[in-house]
Design an enzyme around this catalytic site. Structure first.
Site, PDB file in Angstrom:
ATOM      1  N   GLU A  19       0.840  -1.202   0.000  1.00 33.53           N
ATOM      2  CA  GLU A  19       0.000   0.000   0.000  1.00 33.53           C
ATOM      3  C   GLU A  19       0.874   1.251   0.000  1.00 33.53           C
ATOM      4  OE1 GLU A  19      -3.560   0.020   2.407  1.00 33.53           O
ATOM      5  OE2 GLU A  19      -3.072   2.038   3.096  1.00 33.53           O
ATOM      6  N   HIS A  79      -8.006   2.924  -3.877  1.00 34.23           N
ATOM      7  CA  HIS A  79      -8.931   3.119  -2.752  1.00 34.23           C
ATOM      8  C   HIS A  79      -9.896   4.244  -3.134  1.00 34.23           C
ATOM      9  CE1 HIS A  79      -5.993   1.556   0.586  1.00 34.23           C
ATOM     10  NE2 HIS A  79      -5.753   0.976  -0.574  1.00 34.23           N
ATOM     11  N   ARG A 109     -16.015   3.689   3.272  1.00 31.20           N
ATOM     12  CA  ARG A 109     -16.852   4.827   3.634  1.00 31.20           C
ATOM     13  C   ARG A 109     -15.979   6.048   3.862  1.00 31.20           C
ATOM     14  NH1 ARG A 109     -19.135   5.589   9.536  1.00 31.20           N
ATOM     15  NH2 ARG A 109     -16.924   6.121   9.708  1.00 31.20           N
ATOM     16  N   ASP A 111     -13.602   8.289   6.974  1.00 36.34           N
ATOM     17  CA  ASP A 111     -13.916   8.807   8.317  1.00 36.34           C
ATOM     18  C   ASP A 111     -14.934   9.931   8.206  1.00 36.34           C
ATOM     19  OD1 ASP A 111     -12.257   7.063   9.671  1.00 36.34           O
ATOM     20  OD2 ASP A 111     -10.498   8.351   9.409  1.00 36.34           O
ATOM     21  N   ALA A 126     -20.110   1.877   3.759  1.00 31.18           N
ATOM     22  CA  ALA A 126     -19.361   1.335   2.614  1.00 31.18           C
ATOM     23  C   ALA A 126     -20.155   0.281   1.837  1.00 31.18           C
ATOM     24  CB  ALA A 126     -18.035   0.753   3.092  1.00 31.18           C
ATOM     25  N   TYR A 146     -11.584  -4.988  10.311  1.00 29.96           N
ATOM     26  CA  TYR A 146     -10.899  -4.511  11.522  1.00 29.96           C
ATOM     27  C   TYR A 146     -10.791  -5.640  12.549  1.00 29.96           C
ATOM     28  CZ  TYR A 146     -12.085  -0.264   9.081  1.00 29.96           C
ATOM     29  OH  TYR A 146     -12.189   0.691   8.107  1.00 29.96           O
ATOM     30  N   HIS A 150     -13.960  -1.874  14.392  1.00 25.47           N
ATOM     31  CA  HIS A 150     -13.838  -0.481  13.950  1.00 25.47           C
ATOM     32  C   HIS A 150     -14.066   0.430  15.158  1.00 25.47           C
ATOM     33  CE1 HIS A 150     -15.360   3.287  11.966  1.00 25.47           C
ATOM     34  NE2 HIS A 150     -14.287   3.044  11.232  1.00 25.47           N
ATOM     35  N   GLN A 177      -7.166  -3.768   8.703  1.00 24.77           N
ATOM     36  CA  GLN A 177      -6.415  -2.757   9.433  1.00 24.77           C
ATOM     37  C   GLN A 177      -5.112  -3.405   9.903  1.00 24.77           C
ATOM     38  OE1 GLN A 177      -5.494   0.167  10.257  1.00 24.77           O
ATOM     39  NE2 GLN A 177      -7.464   0.824  11.118  1.00 24.77           N
ATOM     40  N   LYS A 273       7.910   3.786   1.531  1.00 31.65           N
ATOM     41  CA  LYS A 273       9.340   3.469   1.628  1.00 31.65           C
ATOM     42  C   LYS A 273       9.519   1.970   1.410  1.00 31.65           C
ATOM     43  CE  LYS A 273      10.839   7.539   3.002  1.00 31.65           C
ATOM     44  NZ  LYS A 273      11.096   8.389   1.852  1.00 31.65           N
TER      45      LYS A 273
HETATM   46  P1  FAD Z   1     -17.943   0.948   6.944  1.00 26.66           P
HETATM   47  O1  FAD Z   1     -17.771  -0.457   6.514  1.00 26.66           O
HETATM   48  O2  FAD Z   1     -19.114   1.698   6.397  1.00 26.66           O
HETATM   49  O3  FAD Z   1     -18.021   0.922   8.550  1.00 26.66           O
HETATM   50  C1  FAD Z   1     -17.993   2.129   9.311  1.00 26.66           C
HETATM   51  C2  FAD Z   1     -18.689   1.903  10.650  1.00 26.66           C
HETATM   52  O4  FAD Z   1     -20.099   1.764  10.461  1.00 26.66           O
HETATM   53  C3  FAD Z   1     -18.260   0.624  11.359  1.00 26.66           C
HETATM   54  O5  FAD Z   1     -18.274   0.880  12.753  1.00 26.66           O
HETATM   55  C4  FAD Z   1     -19.333  -0.401  10.995  1.00 26.66           C
HETATM   56  O6  FAD Z   1     -19.506  -1.401  11.984  1.00 26.66           O
HETATM   57  C5  FAD Z   1     -20.573   0.472  10.868  1.00 26.66           C
HETATM   58  N1  FAD Z   1     -21.477   0.031   9.781  1.00 26.66           N
HETATM   59  C6  FAD Z   1     -21.107  -0.396   8.543  1.00 26.66           C
HETATM   60  N2  FAD Z   1     -22.201  -0.641   7.779  1.00 26.66           N
HETATM   61  C7  FAD Z   1     -23.272  -0.369   8.546  1.00 26.66           C
HETATM   62  C8  FAD Z   1     -24.680  -0.407   8.313  1.00 26.66           C
HETATM   63  N3  FAD Z   1     -25.170  -0.767   7.114  1.00 26.66           N
HETATM   64  N4  FAD Z   1     -25.513  -0.057   9.338  1.00 26.66           N
HETATM   65  C9  FAD Z   1     -25.004   0.332  10.541  1.00 26.66           C
HETATM   66  N5  FAD Z   1     -23.682   0.398  10.823  1.00 26.66           N
HETATM   67  C10 FAD Z   1     -22.812   0.058   9.834  1.00 26.66           C
HETATM   68  N6  FAD Z   1      -9.557   5.890   4.759  1.00 26.66           N
HETATM   69  C11 FAD Z   1      -9.387   6.844   3.814  1.00 26.66           C
HETATM   70  O7  FAD Z   1      -9.860   7.974   3.979  1.00 26.66           O
HETATM   71  N7  FAD Z   1      -8.676   6.577   2.659  1.00 26.66           N
HETATM   72  C12 FAD Z   1      -8.121   5.362   2.421  1.00 26.66           C
HETATM   73  O8  FAD Z   1      -7.497   5.158   1.369  1.00 26.66           O
HETATM   74  C13 FAD Z   1      -8.283   4.334   3.408  1.00 26.66           C
HETATM   75  N8  FAD Z   1      -7.773   3.094   3.210  1.00 26.66           N
HETATM   76  C14 FAD Z   1      -8.014   2.105   4.128  1.00 26.66           C
HETATM   77  C15 FAD Z   1      -7.519   0.817   3.882  1.00 26.66           C
HETATM   78  C16 FAD Z   1      -7.738  -0.206   4.793  1.00 26.66           C
HETATM   79  C17 FAD Z   1      -7.221  -1.591   4.489  1.00 26.66           C
HETATM   80  C18 FAD Z   1      -8.461   0.056   5.999  1.00 26.66           C
HETATM   81  C19 FAD Z   1      -8.675  -1.035   7.000  1.00 26.66           C
HETATM   82  C20 FAD Z   1      -8.956   1.335   6.255  1.00 26.66           C
HETATM   83  C21 FAD Z   1      -8.745   2.376   5.323  1.00 26.66           C
HETATM   84  N9  FAD Z   1      -9.232   3.670   5.535  1.00 26.66           N
HETATM   85  C22 FAD Z   1      -9.031   4.651   4.588  1.00 26.66           C
HETATM   86  C23 FAD Z   1      -9.932   4.021   6.792  1.00 26.66           C
HETATM   87  C24 FAD Z   1     -11.483   3.946   6.661  1.00 26.66           C
HETATM   88  O9  FAD Z   1     -11.943   4.879   5.721  1.00 26.66           O
HETATM   89  C25 FAD Z   1     -12.086   4.268   8.037  1.00 26.66           C
HETATM   90  O10 FAD Z   1     -11.746   3.267   8.960  1.00 26.66           O
HETATM   91  C26 FAD Z   1     -13.575   4.560   8.057  1.00 26.66           C
HETATM   92  O11 FAD Z   1     -13.914   5.134   9.322  1.00 26.66           O
HETATM   93  C27 FAD Z   1     -14.472   3.329   7.868  1.00 26.66           C
HETATM   94  O12 FAD Z   1     -14.497   2.931   6.556  1.00 26.66           O
HETATM   95  P2  FAD Z   1     -15.183   1.528   6.162  1.00 26.66           P
HETATM   96  O13 FAD Z   1     -15.168   1.435   4.712  1.00 26.66           O
HETATM   97  O14 FAD Z   1     -14.621   0.424   6.962  1.00 26.66           O
HETATM   98  O15 FAD Z   1     -16.692   1.841   6.681  1.00 26.66           O
END
Ligand code: FAD
Length: 288
Positions: A19, A79, A109, A111, A126, A146, A150, A177, A273
C-alpha cells in the site's frame, strides 16, 4: 488481474501486496515514489493499492493511478471513499478508474467529518458503495476489515455483521487494518468464517519505524500493542536504526506465523518506503 483471480485457490503461499499513498508534497515527489516501488517490484507484488484522502494528496491522483498502472505496469487497487460524496461524483470516479484499465477498487466509507451537515449524505456506509460499484462496473471490489473492531463499532460481533453486508453486496476480499497481535487476527478470521463470510482475509502489516508513528496509529484506531513489543519500542529512540530493526524483526516474525497459518495474503503498509518491507520479504523469502 482481478481480486477474485489473485486470491483464487490455495497455493500455500501468501499473495504479496503493497500500500502506498499519493505523496503529500504532490507531483514533485512522484519520482521518489516510483523509485521505491520499482525497488519493490522484484518481490512480484500481485497488487499495489493507492490510498484516497486519509492524509495523502489527491490532486492529480488519477494521473498517479494511470502512471502506476500503465508506465510502472503494476496491478493497481485504487482506494475510494464515499462519505460526503455525491452519487454523480462517485459514478464519474468509478467510470474513470475503470476506463484506465484498472481492475480493482477498495470501497470505503471514509472517516466521518466533525460536521456532517455540510456534506452530501448520498452514501452512509461502505456497503452502499460496494453495491453502487457492482451495479455499474465490472471492477473487482475489496473492502476494509478490523481485527479488533472499527473504532465506532459497539463491539466486534456487530462490526463483523456489518462487514458481512459489504461482502454480501459484492466485496471479494477483506483487507485488514494493520495489527501487531496475530492472535487478534486469528480470532477475527475465525469469527468472520463463523459469520458466513467466505472471501479471503488479507493481513495488514506495518513495519514500525518510530514510536510516534505507533502512537498516531493506535490513537486513531483499535490496535493493541503486545506488552513485549511495547517495552522494546520504549527502549529505542525515534527513527533510529535500532527502531527500524525492531520493526523489521517483529514484522518478519509476525509474517512467518501468519504464513504457517496459511494466510491468503500479506498487505504491507509501506508508508511509501521500500527499505523495511524489502528486509521483511528477504527474511521470509524461503516461504513466499
Ligand atoms: P464501513 O464499513 O461503512 O463501517 C464504518 C462503521 O459503520 C463501522 O463501525 C461499521 O460497523 C458500521 N457500519 C457499517 N455498515 C453499517 C450499516 N449498514 N448499518 C449500521 N452500521 C454500519 N480511509 C481513507 O480515507 N482513505 C483510504 O485510502 C483508506 N484506506 C483504508 C484501507 C484499509 C485496508 C483500511 C482497513 C482502512 C482504510 N481507511 C481509509 C480508513 C477507513 O476509511 C475508516 O476506517 C472509516 O472510518 C471506515 O471505513 P469503512 O469502509 O470500513 O466503513
Amino acid at each position: 488481474m482481478r481480486l477474485r483471480d489473485i486470491y483464487k485457490g490455495n497455493s500455500g503461499k501468501p499473495k504479496i501486496s503493497f500500500e502506498v499513498f499519493p505523496p503529500k508534497g504532490g507531483e514533485e515527489q512522484y519520482p521518489a515514489l516510483y523509485a521505491e516501488l520499482n525497488s519493490l517490484k522484484k518481490y512480484k507484488p500481485e497488487l499495489v493499492s493507492l490510498t484516497w484522502g486519509a492524509g495523502g494528496n489527491n490532486n492529480n491522483s488519477m494521473e498517479l493511478v494511470k502512471t502506476l498502472h500503465c508506465d510502472l505496469d503494476l496491478n493497481i487497487m485504487a482506494h475510494f471513499t464515499c462519505i460526503c460524496n455525491s452519487r454523480e461524483n462517485v459514478e464519474n470516479h468509478i467510470r474513470d478508474i475503470e476506463s484506465l484499465g484498472v481492475k480493482n477498487i477498495l470501497a470505503l466509507r471514509g472517516d466521518e467529518p466533525k460536521d456532517l451537515t455540510v456534506c452530501h449524505r448520498d452514501f452512509r456506509y461502505a456497503n452502499e458503495l460496494v453495491s453502487f460499484i457492482k451495479d455499474r462496473t465490472d471492477l473487482s471490489v475489496g473492502v476494509a476489515g478490523y481485527p479488533e473492531g472499527h473504532i465506532e463499532a459497539s463491539d466486534l460481533k456487530t462490526d463483523i455483521e456489518n462487514l458481512k453486508r459489504k461482502v454480501d453486496c459484492g466485496g471479494e476480499a477483506v483487507f485488514t487494518q494493520l495489527f501487531f497481535d496475530n492472535d487478534k487476527f486469528f480470532s477475527f478470521v475465525e469469527k468472520v468464517g463463523a459469520c458466513g463470510i467466505n472471501v479471503p482475509v488479507i493481513a495488514g502489516i506495518m513495519p514500525i519505524i518510530s514510536e510516534k508513528q505507533v502512537e498516531r496509529m493506535t490513537s486513531m484506531a483499535k490496535i493493541s500493542i503486545p506488552s513485549r513489543l511495547k517495552s522494546q519500542i520504549e527502549k529505542f529512540s525515534e527513527n533510529s536504526d535500532d527502531m527500524k530493526k525492531l520493526g523489521i524483526d517483529y514484522a518478519s516474525e509476525q509474517c512467518q506465523k501468519l504464513i504457517e497459518s496459511e494466510v491468503a495474503g500479506l498487505h504491507f503498509y509501506t508508508l511509501n518506503k521500500s527499505y523495511s518491507t524489502s528486509k521483511i520479504l528477504d527474511n521470509i523469502a524461503a516461504t513466499v
